[in-house]
Design an enzyme around this catalytic site. Structure first.
Site, PDB file in Angstrom:
ATOM      1  N   ASP A 286      72.979 -70.635  89.139  1.00 22.28           N
ATOM      2  CA  ASP A 286      72.051 -71.595  89.741  1.00 22.28           C
ATOM      3  C   ASP A 286      71.961 -72.863  88.891  1.00 22.28           C
ATOM      4  OD1 ASP A 286      70.239 -72.569  91.552  1.00 22.28           O
ATOM      5  OD2 ASP A 286      68.527 -71.491  90.714  1.00 22.28           O
TER       6      ASP A 286
ATOM      7  N   SER B  64      76.076 -68.141  99.294  1.00 25.13           N
ATOM      8  CA  SER B  64      75.246 -67.166 100.014  1.00 25.13           C
ATOM      9  C   SER B  64      75.291 -67.428 101.521  1.00 25.13           C
ATOM     10  CB  SER B  64      73.796 -67.253  99.521  1.00 25.13           C
ATOM     11  OG  SER B  64      73.206 -68.441  99.992  1.00 25.13           O
TER      12      SER B  64
ATOM     13  N   ASN C 292      73.495 -70.477 102.213  1.00 22.02           N
ATOM     14  CA  ASN C 292      74.117 -71.752 101.810  1.00 22.02           C
ATOM     15  C   ASN C 292      74.787 -72.491 102.965  1.00 22.02           C
ATOM     16  OD1 ASN C 292      75.100 -70.649  98.467  1.00 22.02           O
ATOM     17  ND2 ASN C 292      73.251 -71.686  99.127  1.00 22.02           N
TER      18      ASN C 292
ATOM     19  N   ARG D 201      73.124 -75.747 104.118  1.00 24.90           N
ATOM     20  CA  ARG D 201      73.155 -76.993 103.325  1.00 24.90           C
ATOM     21  C   ARG D 201      73.859 -78.101 104.110  1.00 24.90           C
ATOM     22  NH1 ARG D 201      73.288 -75.951  96.929  1.00 24.90           N
ATOM     23  NH2 ARG D 201      71.710 -74.335  96.958  1.00 24.90           N
TER      24      ARG D 201
HETATM   25  C1  FPP Z   1      73.636 -73.107  92.963  1.00 26.58           C
HETATM   26  O1  FPP Z   1      73.394 -74.397  92.514  1.00 26.58           O
HETATM   27  C2  FPP Z   1      75.048 -72.854  93.095  1.00 26.58           C
HETATM   28  C3  FPP Z   1      75.712 -72.703  94.274  1.00 26.58           C
HETATM   29  C4  FPP Z   1      75.052 -72.762  95.576  1.00 26.58           C
HETATM   30  C5  FPP Z   1      77.138 -72.469  94.335  1.00 26.58           C
HETATM   31  C6  FPP Z   1      77.781 -71.971  93.091  1.00 26.58           C
HETATM   32  C7  FPP Z   1      79.151 -72.473  93.104  1.00 26.58           C
HETATM   33  C8  FPP Z   1      79.912 -72.782  92.045  1.00 26.58           C
HETATM   34  C9  FPP Z   1      79.533 -72.557  90.645  1.00 26.58           C
HETATM   35  C10 FPP Z   1      81.223 -73.424  92.264  1.00 26.58           C
HETATM   36  C11 FPP Z   1      82.099 -72.656  93.171  1.00 26.58           C
HETATM   37  C12 FPP Z   1      82.438 -71.317  92.610  1.00 26.58           C
HETATM   38  C13 FPP Z   1      83.617 -70.711  92.800  1.00 26.58           C
HETATM   39  C14 FPP Z   1      83.847 -69.380  92.197  1.00 26.58           C
HETATM   40  C15 FPP Z   1      84.687 -71.315  93.587  1.00 26.58           C
HETATM   41  P1  FPP Z   1      72.435 -75.335  93.346  1.00 26.58           P
HETATM   42  O2  FPP Z   1      73.264 -76.328  94.062  1.00 26.58           O
HETATM   43  O3  FPP Z   1      71.545 -74.500  94.221  1.00 26.58           O
HETATM   44  O4  FPP Z   1      71.604 -75.998  92.215  1.00 26.58           O
HETATM   45  P2  FPP Z   1      70.108 -76.549  92.307  1.00 26.58           P
HETATM   46  O5  FPP Z   1      69.226 -75.349  92.494  1.00 26.58           O
HETATM   47  O6  FPP Z   1      69.920 -77.216  91.010  1.00 26.58           O
HETATM   48  O7  FPP Z   1      70.062 -77.487  93.479  1.00 26.58           O
END
Ligand code: FPP
Length: 262
Positions: free
Chosen positions: A24, A69, A72, A75
């Site tokens: 996260d 998820s 997601n 978004r």
């Molecule tokens: C949460 O950060 C993260 C995600 C929704 C996606 C995680 C994805 C990656 C690390 C890159 C892709 C991974 C692979 C393995 C290809 P957020 O955007 O919710 O952060 P925030 O809560 O600060 O807005």
């Protein structure tokens, strides 16, 4: 090429066989630097690489990363598109590193919701790494624990209706056998970054007895030193699974809460 040498650190206590991570804080990491949110996801890939390699080198058996998820999909379209492109690039670009580290890649989730080009590369990487004897890297993609349980309930009900399963014989292990990947053992340690104290619909059944660790740093800043802190914290835990730890020194009783002010 000779297989990589596994060196398990001695942190003075138990070492987790399976680590699961809620990655996260990518957006916050980027926004805090005046960058577009998606650049946080791009930087997050560096952490994925470092944590995967470190875990493989230390002999972790399974690493499950919550990469996307079911929620997601809600978004903005541009962010979803970026994440799917990043996934595809990751799957192609990491193949050599996965092979060098003997890592076997697989995925859990509603994979048929992924765009075709990402799914094709996922299947290719799974196939290429299938016989690697080292760590299993599982990507949770279009994953939701409630969806997983609903999918399991649907399959299980069909087997009951078809007479293949006796409802009176259903126990924990029966239910497990209907989950996405019943062969992988439950996570021992569940790490979440960016300070949030939530499970966010991740491995709700499997994480019943996982030890939780919340790191304050955002995912793009979670690298090997932060992983070692999480492992050191895990090494100090005593897992009871609802039972008792009999050889532990007695702890002081907790004093009753008094409503009177001293
Ligand atoms: C949460 O950060 C993260 C995600 C929704 C996606 C995680 C994805 C990656 C690390 C890159 C892709 C991974 C692979 C393995 C290809 P957020 O955007 O919710 O952060 P925030 O809560 O600060 O807005």
């Amino acid at each position: 090429m000779s297989p990589p040498r596994v060196r398990r650190p001695d942190l003075g206590g138990p070492f987790p066989e399976h680590i699961a991570v809620i990655m996260d804080g990518n957006g916050r990491w980027a926004e805090g630097r005046g960058l577009r949110r998606v650049l946080g996801h791009r930087e997050g890939i560096r952490s994925v690489r470092e944590i995967t390699t470190s875990c493989a080198e230390m002999g972790v058996k399974s690493l499950t990363l919550y990469a996307f998820s079911v929620e997601n999909w809600k978004r903005p379209r541009a962010e979803v598109r970026y994440l799917m492109r990043l996934l595809r690039t990751f799957l192609i670009g990491e193949r050599d590193t996965l092979m060098e580290n003997d890592v076997r890649l697989s995925a859990i989730g509603r994979l048929d919701s992924l765009p075709d080009d990402a799914l094709v590369e996922l299947r290719r990487t799974e196939e290429l790494t299938r016989d690697n004897p080292g760590m299993r890297l599982r990507l949770a993609l279009s994953y939701g624990a409630r969806t997983e349980l609903a999918d399991a309930a649907r399959k299980l009900s069909k087997d009951v209706l078809a007479g293949k399963l006796d409802p009176d014989a259903i126990d924990d292990e029966t239910l497990r056998s209907y989950l996405y990947d019943p062969e992988t053992a439950d996570p021992d340690l569940l790490i979440r970054t960016a300070g949030e104290m939530r499970l966010s619909n991740f491995l709700l059944w499997q994480a019943s007895y996982a030890e939780l660790y919340v790191a304050q740093v955002c995912w793009p800043e979670f690298r090997k030193p932060e992983l070692m802190e999480a492992l050191a914290s895990y090494a100090r835990r005593q897992r009871k699974y609802g039972g008792l730890v009999l050889d532990r020194p007695p702890t002081k009783p907790i004093p009753p809460v008094s409503s009177e002010r001293p």
